[in-house]
Design a protein around this motif. Structure first.
Motif, short mmCIF file in Angstrom:
data_model
loop_
_atom_site.label_atom_id
_atom_site.label_comp_id
_atom_site.label_asym_id
_atom_site.label_seq_id
_atom_site.Cartn_x
_atom_site.Cartn_y
_atom_site.Cartn_z
N ALA A 163 49.63 -67.23 -14.93
CA ALA A 163 49.25 -66.01 -14.22
C ALA A 163 49.86 -66.06 -12.82
O ALA A 163 49.67 -67.02 -12.09
CB ALA A 163 47.74 -65.91 -14.14
N GLY A 164 50.62 -65.02 -12.48
CA GLY A 164 51.42 -65.04 -11.27
C GLY A 164 50.65 -65.30 -9.99
O GLY A 164 51.01 -66.18 -9.22
N ASP A 165 49.60 -64.59 -9.74
CA ASP A 165 48.96 -64.68 -8.44
C ASP A 165 47.60 -65.37 -8.48
O ASP A 165 46.93 -65.49 -7.48
CB ASP A 165 48.77 -63.28 -7.85
CG ASP A 165 50.13 -62.63 -7.60
OD1 ASP A 165 51.08 -63.39 -7.38
OD2 ASP A 165 50.22 -61.40 -7.64
N SER A 166 47.18 -65.82 -9.65
CA SER A 166 45.84 -66.39 -9.71
C SER A 166 45.92 -67.90 -9.81
O SER A 166 46.97 -68.50 -9.79
CB SER A 166 45.07 -65.85 -10.91
OG SER A 166 45.49 -66.51 -12.08
N GLU A 167 44.81 -68.52 -9.93
CA GLU A 167 44.74 -69.98 -9.93
C GLU A 167 44.54 -70.53 -11.33
O GLU A 167 43.71 -71.39 -11.56
CB GLU A 167 43.60 -70.43 -9.02
CG GLU A 167 43.84 -70.19 -7.56
CD GLU A 167 44.76 -71.26 -6.94
OE1 GLU A 167 44.36 -72.42 -6.90
OE2 GLU A 167 45.86 -70.89 -6.52
N GLY A 168 45.27 -69.98 -12.28
CA GLY A 168 45.12 -70.48 -13.64
C GLY A 168 43.81 -70.02 -14.25
O GLY A 168 43.23 -69.04 -13.81
N THR A 169 43.34 -70.72 -15.25
CA THR A 169 42.13 -70.25 -15.92
C THR A 169 40.96 -71.19 -15.72
O THR A 169 39.96 -71.08 -16.38
CB THR A 169 42.36 -70.08 -17.42
OG1 THR A 169 42.84 -71.34 -17.91
CG2 THR A 169 43.37 -69.00 -17.71
N MET A 170 41.11 -72.17 -14.82
CA MET A 170 40.01 -73.04 -14.46
C MET A 170 39.38 -73.74 -15.65
O MET A 170 38.20 -73.56 -15.94
CB MET A 170 38.92 -72.25 -13.71
CG MET A 170 39.43 -71.31 -12.66
SD MET A 170 40.27 -72.17 -11.34
CE MET A 170 38.90 -72.60 -10.29
N GLY A 171 40.15 -74.54 -16.32
CA GLY A 171 39.57 -75.42 -17.32
C GLY A 171 39.51 -74.90 -18.74
O GLY A 171 39.30 -75.67 -19.66
N GLY A 172 39.66 -73.60 -18.92
CA GLY A 172 39.52 -73.04 -20.26
C GLY A 172 40.55 -73.57 -21.25
O GLY A 172 40.22 -73.94 -22.38
N LEU A 173 41.78 -73.63 -20.80
CA LEU A 173 42.85 -74.07 -21.69
C LEU A 173 42.74 -75.57 -21.98
O LEU A 173 42.94 -76.02 -23.10
CB LEU A 173 44.20 -73.72 -21.05
CG LEU A 173 45.43 -73.79 -21.95
CD1 LEU A 173 45.24 -72.95 -23.20
CD2 LEU A 173 46.66 -73.35 -21.19
N VAL A 174 42.41 -76.31 -20.92
CA VAL A 174 42.28 -77.75 -21.06
C VAL A 174 41.20 -78.11 -22.08
O VAL A 174 41.34 -79.05 -22.86
CB VAL A 174 41.99 -78.36 -19.67
CG1 VAL A 174 41.37 -79.73 -19.79
CG2 VAL A 174 43.28 -78.43 -18.85
N ARG A 175 40.12 -77.34 -22.09
CA ARG A 175 39.05 -77.58 -23.07
C ARG A 175 39.57 -77.49 -24.50
O ARG A 175 39.12 -78.19 -25.39
CB ARG A 175 37.91 -76.58 -22.88
CG ARG A 175 36.74 -77.12 -22.08
CD ARG A 175 35.48 -76.29 -22.29
NE ARG A 175 35.68 -74.88 -21.97
CZ ARG A 175 35.66 -74.37 -20.75
NH1 ARG A 175 35.46 -75.17 -19.72
NH2 ARG A 175 35.85 -73.08 -20.54
#
Ligand SMILES: [Zn+2]
Ligand SMILES: [Zn+2]
Ligand SMILES: [Zn+2]
Ligand SMILES: [Zn+2]
Ligand SMILES: [Zn+2]
Length: 636
Positions: free
Chosen positions: A540-552
């Motif tokens: 995501a261009g301007d955000s800080e990723g998805t905060m752990g969702g993908l890593v889970r």
């Protein structure tokens, strides 16, 4: 003029330097060259450090000293902080030709015109409000990256320098095609349709375009004059054939974006505080100055003393000698092995992706622990461990994507210096040079195929024959267009298709927007650089990723179910048996896909590294005729 609310990342790509876009008020503009970026009305308000970013490997590869984020537009400051207020990326009006919806008059406006162009035709002499003209949809492009206004006056008069300067009109005869568009001259009554203006062909390896050959005659072709309107330069040196194009056509702009996953020089050595400190321009400037004098022999006491002299002390918290020196090394690339500049000095062609990506592969597959790159081993579910060699949850990554140039007409190779020359009027020496970029902090899932299983699979004749079809189809395209050919290996097509299937599944299972996930292929069969890995990460261009969702989702149970659903869905596409049958002759962009279509394996353009080409479900799960063909054929 300003770009208004265009998203910052879009000013790197797809609307970077030299690209056309349409503003909210309907004006078509071209993003201006880098020479005048970061020039606020009030020069004292500029705080460049907000936009400066570093990635030492990418800097070396592209021979620049830093990257810069496009400015975010802020209408007013916060409190007393007026830094970077109203800073915009400059754009110019293009195309210059405008036409009137009412009287069809064509009029050449200027690049810098700010007000709307109104029609001054005498047909509207008695109108209280003169009609506003719109820009034409046509432009002309050459394969060296130049872009010009379509030569309506020359085309209708069939002359390079027409003597008639009568009023021109662009009339529509109905019908959607170019043959329905007719240029008419009021002065001499000449007229000509736009039929064929976009057409071109190769004759004996030489490119011929209708616009060049038929404007007056093939013996006296109309050639490119090197116009670069995004640099406000309408004349230059060229001589390539020109072709007409719709300004929104896909062949008008191919951005060249280089991407890098940040690798620490020395893992964990540079602390978050040190990274922050180095964002201050006085720190990086001091370090660069010291480096030019002392190089790697710099003594840490000297570094500390100079920094204390130049940097406001309140910024400079307690910092150990090790942290300071690690920051210095990281910024300037001192010590250890210097990064390969990644270029052949003769041709300045960037090295192949496999060579450039190999160090990324080496880091990510281990369990790096650094502020900018952290990966852990979640373990592999027993159902997957015959197919996969290792899995990593990439908890933290930092990607830099930089625009280094663009091509037009076709997505061709581009030399480093040629690309930079298109981005600015005045070249900068490498120590001052920078490129526009954006930086994403994200996370991802990384995995590798089992090497023994892969080796057994990819040596099977039927597997190789299947991949060879794609190489053949691509070979036809490259020879027609004079591009470099490449061999598409079974493991490449397998991992690429698998990436698409997994992203589609993650979108479905976790509710990501598909454009927010990206693939990154680590694939090579070159001796000493063998790779068979894939990273799926947030982009995501301007955000800080998805905060752990993908890593889970990298956890054994979760990953098993993602794989199971993706593989099971891949066995049947909603357009089967058509999609699977199409695998025999190829389908999709340039016929470079076999069994893969919008119903099963395609992704949004921003997620794919290969423009949705080189995909085949057959190599993943097998075909109807040969169910055992796929690497995952036996996976239940
Ligand atoms: Zn008019
Ligand atoms: Zn005329
Ligand atoms: Zn040209
Ligand atoms: Zn399909
Ligand atoms: Zn892809």
């Amino acid at each position: 003029m300003s770009t208004g609310a265009m998203r910052r990342a879009q000013l790197v790509t797809p609307f970077g330097v030299g690209a056309m876009s349409v503003l909210v008020n309907g004006t078509s503009v071209i993003t201006a060259g880098l020479d005048h970026w970061y020039e606020p009305d009030d020069a004292s308000s500029l705080a460049l450090e907000e936009y400066q970013e570093h990635d030492w490997r990418l800097e070396a590869r592209l021979r620049v000293s830093e990257f810069r984020l496009p400015p975010d537009y802020r209408y007013q400051g916060q409190g007393n902080d007026n830094r970077n207020v109203k800073l915009t990326v400059p754009v110019l009006r293009f195309p210059r030709w405008c036409f009137c919806m009412f009287c069809k008059r064509l009029e050449l406006s200027t690049l810098t015109m700010q007000q709307a162009v109104v029609c001054k035709d005498k047909k509207h002499a008695h109108w209280k409000y003169k009609p506003r003209m719109s820009q034409v949809p046509f432009v002309a492009v050459c394969a060296d990256g130049h872009l010009d206004d379509f030569p309506f006056d020359k085309w209708v008069h069939r002359a390079h320098r027409p003597s008639c300067n009568g009023t021109l009109r662009l009339k529509s005869l109905g019908g959607g095609g170019l043959e329905g568009q007719r240029v008419v001259c009021d002065g001499c009554q000449k007229e000509r349709t736009l039929r064929g203006i976009t057409e071109a062909r190769f004759v004996n390896g030489e490119e011929h375009t209708n616009l060049s050959d038929q404007l007056s005659s093939p013996g006296d072709p109309y050639l490119c004059t090197g116009a670069r309107p995004w640099l406000a330069e309408l004349d230059g040196a060229c001589g390539q054939p020109m072709r007409g194009a719709l300004r929104a056509a896909g062949n008008v702009y191919f951005p060249k974006v280089e991407s890098s996953i940040y690798l620490p020089r020395e893992e964990g050595a540079v602390s978050a505080e040190m990274h922050d400190l180095m964002r201050h321009p006085a720190v990086s400037t001091t370090m660069r100055t010291l480096h030019s004098i002392f190089g790697s022999g710099l003594d840490v006491e000297m570094l500390r003393a100079q920094l204390l002299k130049n940097v406001p002390p309140e910024l400079f918290g307690p910092m150990s000698d090790e942290e300071l020196i690690a920051g210095y090394r990281d910024l300037l690339g001192v010590g250890e092995d210097e990064p390969e500049s990644g270029e052949d000095s003769d041709t300045e062609l960037l090295t192949g992706d496999d060579e450039w990506r190999y160090p990324e592969f080496q880091h990510i597959r281990e369990t790096p622990k650094d502020d900018h790159l952290t990966a852990t081993n979640p373990g592999i579910h027993p159902d997957l461990d015959r197919h996969l060699e290792r899995v990593r949850s990439v908890d933290v990554l930092r990607e830099t994507r930089a625009l280094r140039g663009f091509t037009r007409v076709r997505d061709d190779v581009l030399k480093l210096s040629a690309g930079k020359a298109l981005l600015r009027r005045e070249p900068l020496p490498p120590v001052q040079d920078w490129l526009p970029a954006y930086v994403v902090k994200g996370e991802g899932i990384y995995f590798e195929l089992d090497p023994a299983r892969l080796a057994a699979w990819e040596t099977r004749a039927e597997v190789q024959a299947r991949a060879h079809k794609i190489t053949d189809h691509y070979g036809q395209v490259t020879s027609q267009r004079g591009l470099q050919n490449r061999a598409l290996t079974p493991r490449f097509v397998l991992l690429h298709t698998l990436g698409h299937l997994l992203i589609n599944e993650l979108v479905f299972a976790c509710g990501y927007s598909s454009a927010s996930l990206r693939e990154r292929l680590y694939v090579s069969t070159t001796a000493g650089r063998e790779m068979a890995g894939l990273l799926v990460y947030t982009a995501a261009g301007d955000s800080e990723g998805t905060m752990g969702g993908l890593v889970r989702m990298a956890r054994p149970d979760n990953l098993r179910s993602v794989f199971a659903s993706a593989i099971s869905d891949a066995r049947w596409c909603s357009t089967d048996p058509v999609c699977m049958d199409a695998g025999e002759k190829g389908q999709g962009p340039d016929s470079c896909n076999l069994a893969a279509c919008h119903g099963c394996a395609l992704l949004p353009e921003t997620s794919c590294e290969e423009f949705n080409r080189f995909l085949d479900r057959g190599l993943v799960v097998g075909t109807f005729a040969d169910p055992a063909l796929g690497y995952f054929s036996t996976f239940a």
